[in-house]
Design a protein around this motif. Sequence first.
Motif, PDB file in Angstrom:
ATOM      1  N   PRO A   1     -15.397  24.783 116.678  1.00 15.12           N
ATOM      2  CA  PRO A   1     -14.507  26.044 116.513  1.00 15.12           C
ATOM      3  C   PRO A   1     -15.385  27.288 117.095  1.00 15.12           C
ATOM      4  N   ALA A   2     -14.482  28.284 117.763  1.00 11.20           N
ATOM      5  CA  ALA A   2     -14.872  29.530 118.325  1.00 11.20           C
ATOM      6  C   ALA A   2     -13.738  30.632 117.999  1.00 11.20           C
ATOM      7  N   ILE A   3     -14.078  32.016 117.863  1.00  8.71           N
ATOM      8  CA  ILE A   3     -13.338  32.951 117.520  1.00  8.71           C
ATOM      9  C   ILE A   3     -13.482  33.989 118.751  1.00  8.71           C
ATOM     10  N   GLU A   4     -12.407  34.425 119.374  1.00  9.91           N
ATOM     11  CA  GLU A   4     -12.631  35.442 120.478  1.00  9.91           C
ATOM     12  C   GLU A   4     -11.746  36.695 119.894  1.00  9.91           C
ATOM     13  N   GLU A   5     -11.996  37.857 120.305  1.00  7.97           N
ATOM     14  CA  GLU A   5     -11.016  39.254 119.942  1.00  7.97           C
ATOM     15  C   GLU A   5     -10.415  39.433 121.427  1.00  7.97           C
TER      16      GLU A   5
ATOM     17  N   VAL B   1      -8.321  31.552 118.505  1.00 11.67           N
ATOM     18  CA  VAL B   1      -9.088  30.594 118.073  1.00 11.67           C
ATOM     19  C   VAL B   1      -9.369  29.464 118.785  1.00 11.67           C
ATOM     20  N   LEU B   2     -10.434  29.101 119.358  1.00 14.80           N
ATOM     21  CA  LEU B   2     -10.319  27.707 120.122  1.00 14.80           C
ATOM     22  C   LEU B   2     -11.253  26.700 119.453  1.00 14.80           C
ATOM     23  N   CYS B   3     -10.351  25.492 119.325  1.00 14.69           N
ATOM     24  CA  CYS B   3     -10.931  24.269 118.484  1.00 14.69           C
ATOM     25  C   CYS B   3     -10.976  23.081 119.343  1.00 14.69           C
ATOM     26  N   MET B   4     -12.306  22.826 119.774  1.00 19.04           N
ATOM     27  CA  MET B   4     -12.325  21.447 120.168  1.00 19.04           C
ATOM     28  C   MET B   4     -12.838  20.370 119.587  1.00 19.04           C
ATOM     29  N   ILE B   5     -12.171  19.154 119.857  1.00 18.94           N
ATOM     30  CA  ILE B   5     -12.548  18.011 119.181  1.00 18.94           C
ATOM     31  C   ILE B   5     -13.158  17.034 120.211  1.00 18.94           C
TER      32      ILE B   5
ATOM     33  N   SER C   1       2.369  36.612 114.174  1.00 13.46           N
ATOM     34  CA  SER C   1       2.847  35.498 115.123  1.00 13.46           C
ATOM     35  C   SER C   1       1.796  34.590 115.599  1.00 13.46           C
ATOM     36  N   VAL C   2       2.145  33.372 116.090  1.00 14.17           N
ATOM     37  CA  VAL C   2       1.213  32.521 116.455  1.00 14.17           C
ATOM     38  C   VAL C   2       1.754  31.887 118.074  1.00 14.17           C
ATOM     39  N   ALA C   3       0.782  31.586 118.861  1.00 18.06           N
ATOM     40  CA  ALA C   3       1.296  30.849 119.999  1.00 18.06           C
ATOM     41  C   ALA C   3       0.196  29.724 120.092  1.00 18.06           C
ATOM     42  N   PHE C   4       0.210  28.851 121.138  1.00 17.12           N
ATOM     43  CA  PHE C   4      -0.502  27.645 121.084  1.00 17.12           C
ATOM     44  C   PHE C   4      -0.537  27.326 122.345  1.00 17.12           C
ATOM     45  N   GLU C   5      -1.780  26.944 123.028  1.00 23.05           N
ATOM     46  CA  GLU C   5      -2.073  26.300 124.330  1.00 23.05           C
ATOM     47  C   GLU C   5      -2.991  25.039 124.197  1.00 23.05           C
ATOM     48  N   MET C   6      -2.533  23.741 124.656  1.00 19.00           N
ATOM     49  CA  MET C   6      -3.231  22.544 124.438  1.00 19.00           C
ATOM     50  C   MET C   6      -3.858  22.094 125.828  1.00 19.00           C
ATOM     51  N   SER C   7      -5.203  21.914 125.580  1.00 12.98           N
ATOM     52  CA  SER C   7      -5.878  21.355 126.916  1.00 12.98           C
ATOM     53  C   SER C   7      -4.947  20.133 127.681  1.00 12.98           C
ATOM     54  N   VAL C   8      -4.658  19.122 127.049  1.00 10.65           N
ATOM     55  CA  VAL C   8      -4.141  18.068 127.358  1.00 10.65           C
ATOM     56  C   VAL C   8      -2.967  17.653 126.639  1.00 10.65           C
ATOM     57  N   ASN C   9      -1.629  17.475 127.201  1.00  8.46           N
ATOM     58  CA  ASN C   9      -0.496  17.160 126.397  1.00  8.46           C
ATOM     59  C   ASN C   9      -0.544  15.554 126.088  1.00  8.46           C
ATOM     60  N   ILE C  10      -0.849  15.318 125.024  1.00  8.81           N
ATOM     61  CA  ILE C  10      -0.679  13.700 124.413  1.00  8.81           C
ATOM     62  C   ILE C  10       0.657  13.395 123.783  1.00  8.81           C
ATOM     63  N   PRO C  11       1.093  12.618 124.222  1.00  4.54           N
ATOM     64  CA  PRO C  11       2.445  12.122 123.426  1.00  4.54           C
ATOM     65  C   PRO C  11       2.326  12.011 121.792  1.00  4.54           C
TER      66      PRO C  11
ATOM     67  N   LEU D   1     -10.549  16.883 123.064  1.00  3.08           N
ATOM     68  CA  LEU D   1      -9.182  17.605 123.079  1.00  3.08           C
ATOM     69  C   LEU D   1      -9.627  19.027 122.660  1.00  3.08           C
ATOM     70  N   ALA D   2      -8.810  20.001 123.076  1.00  7.71           N
ATOM     71  CA  ALA D   2      -8.838  21.501 122.840  1.00  7.71           C
ATOM     72  C   ALA D   2      -7.601  21.955 122.443  1.00  7.71           C
ATOM     73  N   MET D   3      -7.535  22.938 121.730  1.00  8.37           N
ATOM     74  CA  MET D   3      -6.368  23.783 121.240  1.00  8.37           C
ATOM     75  C   MET D   3      -6.739  25.264 121.153  1.00  8.37           C
ATOM     76  N   ARG D   4      -6.076  26.119 121.912  1.00  8.07           N
ATOM     77  CA  ARG D   4      -6.442  27.491 121.656  1.00  8.07           C
ATOM     78  C   ARG D   4      -5.030  28.196 121.067  1.00  8.07           C
ATOM     79  N   VAL D   5      -5.450  28.659 119.934  1.00  4.86           N
ATOM     80  CA  VAL D   5      -4.486  29.406 119.042  1.00  4.86           C
ATOM     81  C   VAL D   5      -4.671  30.982 119.146  1.00  4.86           C
ATOM     82  N   LYS D   6      -3.419  31.684 119.556  1.00  2.58           N
ATOM     83  CA  LYS D   6      -3.420  32.950 119.894  1.00  2.58           C
ATOM     84  C   LYS D   6      -2.468  33.536 118.662  1.00  2.58           C
ATOM     85  N   LEU D   7      -3.370  34.504 117.987  1.00  2.00           N
ATOM     86  CA  LEU D   7      -2.819  35.040 116.782  1.00  2.00           C
ATOM     87  C   LEU D   7      -2.656  36.536 117.126  1.00  2.00           C
ATOM     88  N   THR D   8      -1.465  36.846 116.555  1.00  2.00           N
ATOM     89  CA  THR D   8      -1.073  38.403 116.845  1.00  2.00           C
ATOM     90  C   THR D   8      -1.080  39.050 115.299  1.00  2.00           C
TER      91      THR D   8
END
Length: 410
Positions: A263-267, A275-279, A304-314, A340-347
Motif C-alpha cells: 500500500p501507498a498513500i499520496e496527497e 491510496v495505491l494498493c498493489m497485490i 466521495s471515492v473514485a477508483f482506477e484499476m490497473s487491469v479489468n478482470i471479469p 493487480l493494482a487499484m488506485r483509490v481517489k478520496l475527496t
Amino acid sequence: MHEDFFRKVKFWERGDAPPIFHLDGFNYIYIRRNSLLMACTTRLNVSPATTLELLNRIAKVIKDYCGILTEEAIRRNFTLIYELLDEMLDFGYPQSTQTESLKNFVHNDAVIIKPQTAALNIMQSIGTGKSKPSSAANLPVALANRSSKSKNEIYVDIVEKLTVLFNANGFVVNSSIDGAIQMKSFLSGNPELRLALNEDLVIGKGTSQYGSVVLDDCNFHECVRLDEFESQRTLHFVPPDGEFTVLNYRITGDFQSPFKIFPAIEESGPYKLEVLCMIRSEIPEGNHGSNVVVNIPVPRCTASVAFEMSVNIPGSSAEYIPGSKRVQWTIKKLVGGSELAMRVKLTLDQPANASHKREIGPVAMTFEIPMYNVSNLQVKYLRISETHKSYNPYRWVRYVTLSSSYVCRV
C-alpha cells in the motif's frame, strides 16, 4: 430473548459482536457457522471455553446427521435436530456429543438437502486428476450406513488457515499457520486405515533435525495409533462415523506468503488523498486465489471515492461502503504469478493532514486457495487394511488454504 440477541449482534456498535457478551442479566455465548448463529444463554457464571466447545460439537453433530449445515437443512430436519439436542443435553447439562454413540438413540432419518454452492467441487482423487461432485461428501452418516447402494468412499481435507502481518514495505512482521487434516468416512465394515505423511516431517522447532516440513506442535485424534509415526510418519486408526480431525498442527516462522500487499498513500491536493494498493500473487501459475476481498479503511471525513484499476478482470469490482467507512475490493479469481493494482481517489470534506493519513488502513485481505497448501505437508498415501479383492474404495483428498488474519500496515 432471541430477538434481543439477534438485534444486538446485528447492530453492534463497533464492528462484529464478540462471541460472549452480557445483556439484561443474561450471558450470551454464540458461534457462527456459514450464515447461521448458534447461541446459548445462561444467568450463571459458566465456563466460556466449555460452552463454545459444546456449541462447536453440536454444530458438528447436526452437520454429520443432516449432511450440510444450512438454514434450509435445519428447517427441513427440525424433528431430527430436536431429537439430537434431546440426547446431547439433559436439563442444560451436556451428555453425549459423539456422532457414533448417538446413532443408537436417534431414529429419525434426515431429509437430504442439495447444497446451493459448488465450492466443494475441488475434491481430487489421490493419484488421479478426477474431480468429485460437490454433493458427494454431503450424505448424512445415518443414511450412508443404511443404504446398500452407497459406495465405499473416504474424504480427506488438508486445511490451513494463515495469520500474517506485513509492514508498510511488504515485509512479514509475524506469521503462523493453523492446520488440520480432516476426514469423513463412508467405508463399510470400519476397516483400519494407514495414512502416511512426509517422511522428513519434523515436530518441534527447537530440535536438531532438519526436514521439508517443521511443525511447532501437533495433536492427534483419540482413535489414532502412533506405533509407526516416529519411524515412518504413518498413522493407524479406525475412523469413527461422521467428520473428525485426524491431526491439528501449528507452524510459526518463515514460509512463503501466497500474496504480498504493497500500500501507498499520496496527497494529490488540499482536499484529496490517493491510496495505491498493489497485490502480487506468489503462488504457482497453475493455482489461483478465489473469493479474494481486500478491505481498506478510509478517513471518517471522506466525502466521495473514485477508483482506477490497473487491469479489468471479469468478476472483480470495487465499492465504497459509507456505513463502515471502508473501500471493498472484490476479486473473483487471482491467478498465480500475476499482479493487480487499484488506485483509490478520496475527496475529503476538510483539508487533508497527517491525522487523516493515519486513519487509512490497515489493509485486510480474505481469500481461499484450492488445491494448494503453504506448509508442504502432504498425504503420501491412504491405504485400507482390507484384503478382499472386491473391496475397492474411492479415496478423495483436497488441499485448501484460507486466510484467518491477513493484514498489512499502511
